[in-house]
Design a protein around this motif. Structure first.
Motif, PDB file in Angstrom:
ATOM      1  N   ILE A  44       0.849  -1.189   0.000  1.00 31.09           N
ATOM      2  CA  ILE A  44       0.000   0.000   0.000  1.00 31.09           C
ATOM      3  C   ILE A  44       0.886   1.241   0.000  1.00 31.09           C
ATOM      4  O   ILE A  44       2.040   1.198   0.422  1.00 31.09           O
ATOM      5  CB  ILE A  44      -0.956   0.041   1.210  1.00 31.09           C
ATOM      6  CG1 ILE A  44      -0.175   0.001   2.536  1.00 31.09           C
ATOM      7  CG2 ILE A  44      -1.988  -1.064   1.134  1.00 31.09           C
ATOM      8  CD1 ILE A  44      -1.042   0.196   3.772  1.00 31.09           C
ATOM      9  N   ARG A  45       0.341   2.303  -0.509  1.00 33.77           N
ATOM     10  CA  ARG A  45       0.957   3.628  -0.423  1.00 33.77           C
ATOM     11  C   ARG A  45       0.069   4.454   0.488  1.00 33.77           C
ATOM     12  O   ARG A  45      -1.147   4.523   0.285  1.00 33.77           O
ATOM     13  CB  ARG A  45       1.053   4.237  -1.819  1.00 33.77           C
ATOM     14  CG  ARG A  45       1.612   5.649  -1.913  1.00 33.77           C
ATOM     15  CD  ARG A  45       1.773   6.029  -3.382  1.00 33.77           C
ATOM     16  NE  ARG A  45       2.046   7.444  -3.568  1.00 33.77           N
ATOM     17  CZ  ARG A  45       1.395   8.223  -4.435  1.00 33.77           C
ATOM     18  NH1 ARG A  45       0.407   7.718  -5.177  1.00 33.77           N
ATOM     19  NH2 ARG A  45       1.719   9.491  -4.568  1.00 33.77           N
ATOM     20  N   VAL A  46       0.645   5.073   1.502  1.00 30.67           N
ATOM     21  CA  VAL A  46      -0.154   5.770   2.515  1.00 30.67           C
ATOM     22  C   VAL A  46       0.211   7.249   2.539  1.00 30.67           C
ATOM     23  O   VAL A  46       1.306   7.653   2.145  1.00 30.67           O
ATOM     24  CB  VAL A  46       0.001   5.138   3.909  1.00 30.67           C
ATOM     25  CG1 VAL A  46      -0.389   3.677   3.880  1.00 30.67           C
ATOM     26  CG2 VAL A  46       1.409   5.302   4.437  1.00 30.67           C
ATOM     27  N   PHE A  47      -0.735   8.055   3.066  1.00 25.28           N
ATOM     28  CA  PHE A  47      -0.663   9.502   2.921  1.00 25.28           C
ATOM     29  C   PHE A  47      -0.899  10.219   4.251  1.00 25.28           C
ATOM     30  O   PHE A  47      -2.033  10.577   4.583  1.00 25.28           O
ATOM     31  CB  PHE A  47      -1.709   9.969   1.903  1.00 25.28           C
ATOM     32  CG  PHE A  47      -1.556   9.344   0.553  1.00 25.28           C
ATOM     33  CD1 PHE A  47      -0.805   9.952  -0.432  1.00 25.28           C
ATOM     34  CD2 PHE A  47      -2.156   8.125   0.264  1.00 25.28           C
ATOM     35  CE1 PHE A  47      -0.651   9.377  -1.685  1.00 25.28           C
ATOM     36  CE2 PHE A  47      -2.005   7.532  -0.980  1.00 25.28           C
ATOM     37  CZ  PHE A  47      -1.251   8.158  -1.960  1.00 25.28           C
ATOM     38  N   PRO A  48       0.158  10.459   5.021  1.00 24.74           N
ATOM     39  CA  PRO A  48       0.014  11.372   6.145  1.00 24.74           C
ATOM     40  C   PRO A  48      -0.319  12.778   5.613  1.00 24.74           C
ATOM     41  O   PRO A  48       0.247  13.187   4.596  1.00 24.74           O
ATOM     42  CB  PRO A  48       1.396  11.357   6.806  1.00 24.74           C
ATOM     43  CG  PRO A  48       2.103  10.182   6.232  1.00 24.74           C
ATOM     44  CD  PRO A  48       1.528   9.947   4.880  1.00 24.74           C
ATOM     45  N   LEU A  49      -1.225  13.474   6.259  1.00 23.46           N
ATOM     46  CA  LEU A  49      -1.505  14.853   5.840  1.00 23.46           C
ATOM     47  C   LEU A  49      -0.528  15.780   6.553  1.00 23.46           C
ATOM     48  O   LEU A  49      -0.514  15.876   7.784  1.00 23.46           O
ATOM     49  CB  LEU A  49      -2.949  15.236   6.143  1.00 23.46           C
ATOM     50  CG  LEU A  49      -4.011  14.517   5.309  1.00 23.46           C
ATOM     51  CD1 LEU A  49      -5.384  15.119   5.536  1.00 23.46           C
ATOM     52  CD2 LEU A  49      -3.671  14.542   3.830  1.00 23.46           C
ATOM     53  N   TRP A  50       0.274  16.457   5.772  1.00 26.67           N
ATOM     54  CA  TRP A  50       1.393  17.243   6.278  1.00 26.67           C
ATOM     55  C   TRP A  50       0.994  18.212   7.400  1.00 26.67           C
ATOM     56  O   TRP A  50       1.638  18.223   8.468  1.00 26.67           O
ATOM     57  CB  TRP A  50       2.034  17.965   5.093  1.00 26.67           C
ATOM     58  CG  TRP A  50       3.270  18.757   5.383  1.00 26.67           C
ATOM     59  CD1 TRP A  50       4.059  18.711   6.497  1.00 26.67           C
ATOM     60  CD2 TRP A  50       3.860  19.736   4.523  1.00 26.67           C
ATOM     61  NE1 TRP A  50       5.106  19.595   6.376  1.00 26.67           N
ATOM     62  CE2 TRP A  50       5.002  20.230   5.178  1.00 26.67           C
ATOM     63  CE3 TRP A  50       3.525  20.225   3.261  1.00 26.67           C
ATOM     64  CZ2 TRP A  50       5.809  21.217   4.605  1.00 26.67           C
ATOM     65  CZ3 TRP A  50       4.334  21.189   2.682  1.00 26.67           C
ATOM     66  CH2 TRP A  50       5.470  21.683   3.357  1.00 26.67           C
ATOM     67  N   PRO A  51      -0.051  19.034   7.245  1.00 25.26           N
ATOM     68  CA  PRO A  51      -0.363  19.973   8.333  1.00 25.26           C
ATOM     69  C   PRO A  51      -0.848  19.300   9.609  1.00 25.26           C
ATOM     70  O   PRO A  51      -0.762  19.888  10.690  1.00 25.26           O
ATOM     71  CB  PRO A  51      -1.460  20.864   7.732  1.00 25.26           C
ATOM     72  CG  PRO A  51      -2.009  20.108   6.582  1.00 25.26           C
ATOM     73  CD  PRO A  51      -0.901  19.266   6.059  1.00 25.26           C
TER      74      PRO A  51
END
Length: 418
Positions: A44-51
């Motif tokens: 999987i590719r996962v996406f922490p939200l930067w702010p």
């Protein structure tokens, strides 16, 4: 036995979308991961939200980083490897940038010294937190961050090609410092390959990082111009894979089809499975393909407002985790025994000058010539005009014939069904 192409999915949480980081629920994540693993996918590719993770330049939230580690560990329990995108950045039409880069604190994302320090610290921290996890593949700098650097973004962070080159080198070095030896890369949307004034260039995409990533979306004019079942639409992902190879210095540099999906209404839901099957089969015919990572895992909940209509139905699984027909297509592809495609011996010449990239875009001479070759049964690749007579380069890639776009007849209009 040849190395297997990796099959995975971009993980979109079924509950709360990427806002799930605000009230992280590991049980919900585990249920999502169970539904992904049941398809036989391996990453999987996962996406922490930067702010959410770095709300202040000198504050990287330990709880958020811990949640990312817990997600990675849950994936490992289900046999899933994890790639982490850092600078989110841009997702599904929304921009997520920390307040310390906007409005009253407006600073350029690619050139401001303080912003660069903050970004490097953040990427290094995420990589280091996962460095000892065996299932951590590595970092992607961010999701299509090139869309911040030029038009059509409404408030772009302008930068030169040299400034972007330095930014890429520094951010990838930060990832390597945090997790040495992992697969660290960057990924842009197709303006890198198609837009003449983009400061993110094809050469950077094909030379920075462990491998080259391409993102294929046929709503870029391909499906509008040719139709959903046309040669250009069904081979667009393969085209980007082969187009990227023209700029690579390593003749066998791996290419990751990191994003590809079936966007409605250009690809109606009832045709998504057929589009998926054709796209995957054609991509698998590209030598040196590292993996295919579909966009996306789960549909966006209709309880969430203001998404473009197409974003709600892109998942392989419904919002209640039920697999669609397109999911079964990817599941079957992942179960096929690995095979090694034969070299592509015919190369179409493309301009090395990044100011001529629009020739490679839908409607451009290179684009049209490539798909005329495909329609005629050729398996083309591409080569830079500056390398077209380089015998050693051509031999290393298995190229025996080089053609120019004007040697290829115009592309027929193809399937115009909606």
């Amino acid at each position: 036995m040849p190395p297997a192409v990796r099959f995975g999915v971009n993980y979109t949480p079924s509950e709360g979308w990427f806002h799930h980081w605000l009230d992280f629920d590991l049980d919900s994540v585990r249920a999502d991961l169970d539904s992904i693993a049941a398809l036989g996918l391996d990453h999987i590719r996962v996406f922490p939200l930067w702010p959410y993770f770095q709300p202040n330049r000198t504050l990287i939230r330990e709880r958020a980083v811990s949640d990312l580690v817990r997600l990675t560990d849950a994936a490992a329990e289900r046999g899933l490897d994890v790639n982490v995108d850092g600078l989110q950045g841009h997702l599904s039409s929304f921009d997520f940038l920390p307040a310390w880069t906007r409005t009253w604190h407006r600073r350029n994302l690619f050139t401001d010294p303080d912003v660069l320090d903050g970004q490097a610290a953040y990427l290094r921290t995420l990589a280091a937190a996962l460095a000892d996890r065996p299932n951590f593949l590595g970092m992607t700098l961010g999701n299509e961050v090139n869309q911040f650097s030029a038009d059509p973004h409404p408030d772009p962070d302008r930068a030169t090609r040299d400034e972007i080159d330095r930014w890429l080198a520094r951010m990838l070095a930060a990832c390597e410092e945090g997790a040495p030896g992992r697969l660290h890369l960057h990924a842009e949307y197709d303006a890198t390959w198609y837009q003449d004034d983009q400061p993110f260039t094809p050469a950077q995409a094909a030379r920075h990082g462990t491998l080259t990533a391409v993102h294929s979306w046929v709503f870029n004019g391909t499906a509008q111009r040719h139709g959903r079942a046309s040669v250009p639409a069904e081979h667009h992902a393969a085209y980007l894979v082969e187009l990227s190879k023209a700029w690579a210095e390593d003749p066998h540099r791996p290419v990751w089809l990191q994003e590809v999906g079936a966007p409605a209404p250009l690809v109606p839901p009832e045709h998504a499975a057929a589009f998926t099957a054709a796209t995957v089969a054609n991509a698998l015919d590209c030598p040196d393909l590292w993996g295919i990572t579909w966009w996306c895992s789960h549909d966006v909940s209709r309880e969430l407002a203001d998404f473009p209509e197409l974003e709600y139905g892109l998942g392989l699984l419904t919002n209640d985790r039920k697999p669609k027909d397109s999911a079964r297509v990817l599941e079957r592809a992942a179960q096929e025994p690995p095979r090694t495609p034969q070299p592509r011996t015919t190369a179409l010449i493309v301009p090395a000058d990044p100011a001529a990239r629009s020739l490679c875009a839908p409607g451009g001479a290179v684009f049209d010539a490539y798909f005329r070759l495909v329609a005629d049964g050729v398996r083309p690749t591409t080569v830079l005009d500056t390398r077209a007579t380089d015998h050693d380069h051509l031999t290393a890639r298995g190229i025996t014939e080089v053609v120019t776009p004007d040697q290829v007849l115009p592309t027929p209009q193809g399937d115009t069904r909606s």
